[in-house]
Every structure is written in C-alpha cells, then in structure tokens.
Design a protein around this motif. Structure first.
Motif, PDB file in Angstrom:
ATOM      1  N   ALA A 303      44.524  40.126   9.645  1.00  0.00           N
ATOM      2  CA  ALA A 303      45.601  40.922   9.060  1.00  0.00           C
ATOM      3  C   ALA A 303      45.600  42.293   9.723  1.00  0.00           C
ATOM      4  O   ALA A 303      44.562  42.915   9.862  1.00  0.00           O
ATOM      5  CB  ALA A 303      45.372  41.063   7.564  1.00  0.00           C
ATOM      6  N   PRO A 304      46.764  42.759  10.167  1.00  0.00           N
ATOM      7  CA  PRO A 304      46.824  44.072  10.817  1.00  0.00           C
ATOM      8  C   PRO A 304      46.411  45.158   9.835  1.00  0.00           C
ATOM      9  O   PRO A 304      46.684  45.062   8.647  1.00  0.00           O
ATOM     10  CB  PRO A 304      48.301  44.222  11.177  1.00  0.00           C
ATOM     11  N   ALA A 310      51.304  46.273   8.028  1.00  0.00           N
ATOM     12  CA  ALA A 310      51.218  45.844   6.642  1.00  0.00           C
ATOM     13  C   ALA A 310      52.586  45.649   6.038  1.00  0.00           C
ATOM     14  O   ALA A 310      52.848  44.671   5.360  1.00  0.00           O
ATOM     15  CB  ALA A 310      50.440  46.880   5.829  1.00  0.00           C
ATOM     16  N   GLY A 313      54.589  42.626   6.783  1.00  0.00           N
ATOM     17  CA  GLY A 313      54.157  41.380   6.174  1.00  0.00           C
ATOM     18  C   GLY A 313      53.216  40.679   7.110  1.00  0.00           C
ATOM     19  O   GLY A 313      53.620  39.912   7.964  1.00  0.00           O
ATOM     20  N   ALA A 314      51.953  40.960   6.914  1.00  0.00           N
ATOM     21  CA  ALA A 314      50.961  40.348   7.788  1.00  0.00           C
ATOM     22  C   ALA A 314      51.148  38.853   7.784  1.00  0.00           C
ATOM     23  O   ALA A 314      51.434  38.295   6.763  1.00  0.00           O
ATOM     24  CB  ALA A 314      49.597  40.676   7.233  1.00  0.00           C
ATOM     25  N   PRO A 315      50.982  38.170   8.927  1.00  0.00           N
ATOM     26  CA  PRO A 315      51.059  36.710   8.910  1.00  0.00           C
ATOM     27  C   PRO A 315      50.060  36.199   7.895  1.00  0.00           C
ATOM     28  O   PRO A 315      49.626  35.076   7.932  1.00  0.00           O
ATOM     29  CB  PRO A 315      50.675  36.315  10.343  1.00  0.00           C
ATOM     30  N   ALA A 316      49.702  37.006   7.106  1.00  0.00           N
ATOM     31  CA  ALA A 316      49.023  36.863   5.853  1.00  0.00           C
ATOM     32  C   ALA A 316      47.843  36.033   5.828  1.00  0.00           C
ATOM     33  O   ALA A 316      47.330  35.680   5.225  1.00  0.00           O
ATOM     34  CB  ALA A 316      49.967  36.285   4.859  1.00  0.00           C
ATOM     35  N   GLY A 317      47.397  35.574   6.583  1.00  0.00           N
ATOM     36  CA  GLY A 317      46.286  34.764   6.138  1.00  0.00           C
ATOM     37  C   GLY A 317      44.998  35.155   6.660  1.00  0.00           C
ATOM     38  O   GLY A 317      44.369  34.388   7.219  1.00  0.00           O
ATOM     39  N   ALA A 318      44.674  36.407   6.493  1.00  0.00           N
ATOM     40  CA  ALA A 318      43.291  36.743   6.717  1.00  0.00           C
ATOM     41  C   ALA A 318      42.496  35.688   5.985  1.00  0.00           C
ATOM     42  O   ALA A 318      42.960  35.188   4.991  1.00  0.00           O
ATOM     43  CB  ALA A 318      43.036  38.091   6.121  1.00  0.00           C
ATOM     44  N   ASP A 320      41.044  34.747   3.699  1.00  0.00           N
ATOM     45  CA  ASP A 320      40.517  34.876   2.348  1.00  0.00           C
ATOM     46  C   ASP A 320      40.221  33.496   1.798  1.00  0.00           C
ATOM     47  O   ASP A 320      40.733  32.503   2.274  1.00  0.00           O
ATOM     48  CB  ASP A 320      41.444  35.651   1.421  1.00  0.00           C
TER      49      ASP A 320
ATOM     50  N   GLN B 153      49.623  34.624  -0.825  1.00  0.00           N
ATOM     51  CA  GLN B 153      50.556  33.607  -0.340  1.00  0.00           C
ATOM     52  C   GLN B 153      51.068  32.748  -1.492  1.00  0.00           C
ATOM     53  O   GLN B 153      52.244  32.419  -1.569  1.00  0.00           O
ATOM     54  CB  GLN B 153      49.857  32.718   0.696  1.00  0.00           C
ATOM     55  N   GLN B 182      47.675  45.726  -0.780  1.00  0.00           N
ATOM     56  CA  GLN B 182      48.524  45.353   0.345  1.00  0.00           C
ATOM     57  C   GLN B 182      49.401  44.146   0.005  1.00  0.00           C
ATOM     58  O   GLN B 182      50.607  44.143   0.247  1.00  0.00           O
ATOM     59  CB  GLN B 182      47.620  45.036   1.535  1.00  0.00           C
ATOM     60  N   LEU B 186      53.497  43.661  -0.644  1.00  0.00           N
ATOM     61  CA  LEU B 186      54.285  42.611  -0.002  1.00  0.00           C
ATOM     62  C   LEU B 186      55.107  41.846  -1.034  1.00  0.00           C
ATOM     63  O   LEU B 186      56.319  41.627  -0.863  1.00  0.00           O
ATOM     64  CB  LEU B 186      53.347  41.652   0.741  1.00  0.00           C
ATOM     65  N   ARG B 189      57.911  43.922  -2.446  1.00  0.00           N
ATOM     66  CA  ARG B 189      59.017  44.050  -1.494  1.00  0.00           C
ATOM     67  C   ARG B 189      59.851  42.753  -1.478  1.00  0.00           C
ATOM     68  O   ARG B 189      61.082  42.796  -1.503  1.00  0.00           O
ATOM     69  CB  ARG B 189      58.443  44.323  -0.093  1.00  0.00           C
TER      70      ARG B 189
END
Lengths: 328, 263
Positions: A303-304, A310, A313-318, A320, B153, B182, B186, B189
């Motif tokens: 994630a950037p 941020a 919309g981070a390609p979101a999938g750090a 986690d 997600q 964060q 998202l 938004r």
C-alpha cells in the motif's frame, strides 16, 4: 470389497443429504437416523403391496422431505435447539416407521425390486453394478451442485454462512433452513429406499447411528479431496462415503466383528475431525489459501504510504490478514 | 421518502434493567437526503436504524418508507426498500462465497429467488463494471472467496452490494468505525461518491463528529432516545466540532435542569 464399494455409492446419496445440512446450512441434523429408515420402510411396504419399485424412490423422497420439514419447523418456528429438534423428530419417526411397516422387519424376498434386474443380469458385486450406482450418485451430486449455484441455492449457502447478511437482502432464513432440511432428508430417504431393496429387507434398526456414517463420509472426503468448489466438495462426499465403507470392510477383515463397527465409525469421525487441526495440516492449508492469484498479486503491491497514493485508493491489499479461512 | 412518527421503544420493560431507547422520535427524510446521525453511546442511534430496517419492532409509532407503512413488516420483507451496511466488516458479506456470488445475492435484493442461474455471463459483466468503481481491483478477482479479502475491501464490497440494486433507503451503521484511518477514509469517499451518483436517501450513524459535519446535507444529534438537534445544510455549514460539543453541553445541561426540577 466390491460390495463395500457398492454400499459406499448407495450410502453416498445419504451422505450428500448430510452435506447439505452439515456443510451448507451448518446444522448437524440428527433426523437422518429416522428418515433413512422411513425411506426404507415406505419403499419396502410399497413393494410388498405391488407398487412399481421405481416409484418407491419418489415416495421415499417425499417421506424424507416431510421428515425434514418437521425438524425445520421445530427448529425455526418452535425455536428448539437444532440438535434437539433433530433428535425429537428421529425418536418420533421410530414409532412412525413401526406403524408404516406394522412390524420390525419387512423382507423383500421374492419381490420384484429396482435391484432385481441387476441381480438377474448378474451385475451385482461386479463392476457393472458399481458403474450404475456410481452414475446415479454422481448424477445426484451434479444436480445438487447445480442447485447450489442457482439464486435459491446461493441464498441457502449464504443462510449457513452469514444469516444477518442474507436477511438484509430479503431472504427468509427460516424458509431456507426448512427447505434445506427437507431436501437433505429427502435424499436420505431415497438412500434408505435403495438400501432396503439392495439388501432385500427393511429393518427398524437400520438407521441407528447412520448420521455418524454420513458425517464420516463428508469429513473424510473433504479432508482428502478438499472443498475448492461446490463441485469438488460434492464429489468428495461420494468418494468419502466409498472410503468409509472400504475402511469398515478392512476393519472386518482384520478380525473385528460387525458389533464393533459403531465404535470404528466413531473413531474414524474423531480422527477425521482432529487430524486436520494438527500443525502439519494447518500449515498446508495456509499455503493453499495463499494460492489465490489476486491475493498474491495484491500482496505484492505494498500500500502506498504517500497521501496522494492513499486518496487514490491503494490497490488495497497490503497483505493484511485474511478475514476468514478458505475451507468449507 | 422516510418518515418516523412518534416512535417509542423500551428494552426490558417492567424490569430493573428497563431502558427507554427511543422516546417519541419524529424524523422525516426527503428524497435524496443524506443525513448523518451522531450521539453518545446508548443515545438510540443504532436502535433507530434497527427500527427502520425492521430488525426491531417499535412499541408504538409508525415507520413509512416511500409512502408505504412498513411498521409491522419483518426485516427480510423490507429488504427490497432498505440497503444496509453494518459496523462489522464481516457482517455484510458471505465469507465462503465468491465475490461474484455475493454480488449475485445482492442483485436479487427483495426479489423471489428461484432456480435461475446465480451468476451468468451477462451478470458477471455488470458486476465487473460495478466493482471497478471501487478501484480496488476486485473486478479481476470475481471468483475469489470474500473471506480472503481484508476488512477494508470487505466493507467496500458490502457498501457496493448494499447500494447495487437501488434501495429506496440506505442505512449505514458506523460502517467505517472498525477500519484503520486510511481504509475508513477510502470507504467514506466511496460512500459519498455512490450516494451522490445514485441520489440515495441515506441515514449514516457515526461516532466521528468531524465526518458527520463534512459528509451529507443534514446532521441529527441524538441523546437519551431523543433527537435533540437537527441541522439543515445551511446551519451545518461552517460549524465545527467545538460548536457541536457546545450545543451538546447546552442541551444536555438543559435536560439535566429539567430533571432536577422534576425531582
């Protein structure tokens, strides 16, 4: 050994029913012990009274369906604990089964059954009958897999998965549970009808402890062959049922006697439930989960950390932690 | 669009634990209103949402959605009218089903479910298009089990699903509270974007006063089962968190005075 495989394929129909309640609805349904005998009793008594043997499968289906509806109503409308609801129906069915058969055992000697043509053709105990029984079991499994992918089937899957969510999308979860229990026990009833004709009699005690055989088949099959998709899962149930009967057969050949079989069944189920939790298997499962290609790709893209990244919309999938295990 | 008339709800009536969760709630939302609801713990915010969604039946009063009195309809019978996103990111999706299967379930909101194929090629195209709005790459992972997604997600997917089949009312119950800042940003938004695009009538409960001021065109403050402040767009404009706290203290002080008088 061939007989064990045949039996495994016939009992697989029952195991598919157990799969619907135990895995899809997440509901351990003990009605099975009663509804199996009900299916057998209905079939036997119908055949003795001259009903077309193929029609008895339909009758057994309906009888099992009704048994499942009763358990479903007790659980949803009567708000009775699921296990207890199943046990209540099962015990009530014991009396009803005796009423249906009018005695504890109905022999089918000399009667024309659905199995007779196979016997006459000399197929029983050979690859011919194994092929036919396998075809029937696989056909039913395919129908079940198809059903679970329909809108109705998806709603049923979600009912066992996340009840709150599926209600918020307008599904009456009570009805879903009743339908699932009904379909499950209908399959169990059909299985009972086939077994009665295969072994040549219906007996009041033939369903006792059968839920364990059903659970063993489901758990064993899925522990070995996995649950990647519904299709794999239902075929695994059939394989599990065959393996279970073969295991029983092996236990008999090493000198245990038939009276020990309930103990062997229980031990098999315990092993199938406990072994997958052992560290070695858990590690393997984690690897399988990580094999999801999208997840792997996303995990590569950290994630950037910049504010611009941020808000984009981070390609979101750090990477986690996954929010749930991937097995079913 | 949404009207609550004199809604009352008491939990555990007649016991020592008796709690009047809602006292004579009057609330009207016009078409396209985006109302944020704030208030302390136990103020009745979630109870209001549950009464609207049908999860709880009010003791008295009526709930009208789109001109239809739905007070006595159970939650699953109202689902055609009401979309919901819960606080728990796990609550809004089925973890063992794939993304496309979850979308297919949302697509059939409130409709009769029969033996039609759940996911078809045509549907898949629509799902992919809808998912691309999230900019999370989920449109390329249609067959992935939802349980493999992260909390953020999953919540974004829940939001999309809740709004996918055009509900009359959208209820958001602190749906960003369980996410890290964060991801919360998202999802907030995305919420604004989707609500604005579709002109959804929305009620959003939040703990975050700053968010409540920034988002939406109206702000409602609840305390002790009552609506104690209702700011329209103009009144809301230019207000700060400090102003809100001031209002809260003022009104809370007043009610305290009332109670003192009565004793």
């Amino acid at each position: 050994m061939n007989t064990a495989i045949e039996l495994g394929l016939i009992y697989a129909i029952m195991a598919l029913g157990v799969y619907v309640t135990f895995r899809i609805l997440d509901f351990p349904d003990l009605t099975v012990d009663g509804s199996f005998t009900t299916g057998a009793a209905v079939a036997a008594i119908s055949i003795v009274n001259g009903v077309n043997p193929y029609l008895t499968f339909l009758l057994a289906f309906v009888a099992g369906f009704l048994a499942g509806v009763i358990t479903g109503l007790l659980h949803t409308k009567g708000r009775i604990n699921g296990l207890l609801a199943g046990i209540l129906t099962q015990i009530a069915l014991y009396s009803i089964n005796l009423r249906i058969m009018a005695k504890a055992n109905v022999p089918l000697l000399g009667e024309e059954t659905a199995i007779s043509p196979l016997k006459d053709a000399g197929l029983i105990g050979g690859w011919g009958s194994i092929g036919i029984f396998a075809a029937v079991a696989i056909l039913l499994a395919l129908i079940l897999a198809w059903f679970l992918h329909t809108d109705l089937g998806l709603a049923m899957q979600a009912t066992g998965d996340n009840e709150k969510m599926i209600r918020s999308y307008g599904v009456n979860t009570d009805n879903q549970k009743i339908l699932g229990l009904a379909l499950s026990n209908a399959l169990v009833g059909v299985s009972g009808a086939v077994v009665a004709q295969f072994q040549g009699f219906a007996d009041i005690g033939m369903g006792i402890g059968l839920i364990i055989a059903g659970l063993a088949s489901v758990i064993l099959g899925q522990a070995i062959f996995g649950t990647r998709s519904i299709l794999v899962a239902v075929l695994a149930v059939i394989a599990g049922s065959v393996l279970y009967r073969v295991a029983i057969q092996l236990a008999l050949t090493v000198g245990l006697d038939p009276n020990d079989m309930k103990l062997v069944s229980a031990v098999l189920v315990v092993i199938a439930l406990v072994v997958p939790q052992m560290p070695f298997f858990r590690r393997r499962k984690a690897l399988v989960n990580r094999a999801d290609p999208g997840g792997a790709a996303a995990a590569g893209a950290e994630a950037p950390t910049s504010p611009a990244g941020a808000t984009a919309g981070a390609p979101a999938g750090a990477p986690d932690a996954p929010t749930a295990g991937g097995t079913r | 669009m949404l009207t609550l008339t004199d809604v009352n709800k008491t939990f555990f009536p007649g016991t020592v634990n008796e709690r009047r969760a809602l006292r004579g709630i009057e609330l009207h939302l016009s078409e396209g209103d985006f109302v944020t609801v704030i208030g302390s713990n136990g103020a009745g915010k979630s109870t209001v949402l549950n009464v609207i969604s049908g999860g709880l039946a009010p003791d008295s009063g009526t709930v009208t959605i789109d001109g239809r009195n739905v007070t006595r309809l159970k939650d699953h019978r109202r689902a055609a009218l009401v979309g919901r996103v819960f606080q728990d990111p796990m609550a809004g999706t089925a973890p063992h089903l794939s993304i496309e299967e979850n979308m297919a379930i949302a697509d059939k909101r409130g409709a009769t479910r029969m033996l039609g194929r759940g996911v078809t090629h045509a549907k898949r195209r629509r799902f992919r298009e809808a998912l691309s709005v999230l900019e999370l790459g989920l449109e390329n992972r249609l067959k992935a089990k939802v349980g493999l997604l992260s909390g953020g997600q999953r919540q974004a997917l829940s939001l999309l699903m809740a709004t996918f089949s055009d509900p009359r009312i959208l209820l958001l119950d602190e749906h960003t509270a369980a996410l890290d800042p964060q991801r919360a940003e998202l999802v907030t938004r995305l919420t604004e974007q989707i609500v604005t695009d579709q002109g959804l009538t929305t009620l959003m409960v939040t703990h975050n006063m700053e968010q409540a001021l920034r988002v939406g065109n109206r702000l409602v403050m609840m305390h002790d089962g009552q609506i104690i402040l209702d700011l329209d767009e103009e009144q809301k404009c230019g207000k700060t968190v400090r102003d809100l706290l001031g209002e809260f203290e003022k009104i809370k002080g007043a009610t305290l005075d009332d109670k003192t008088l009565l004793q």
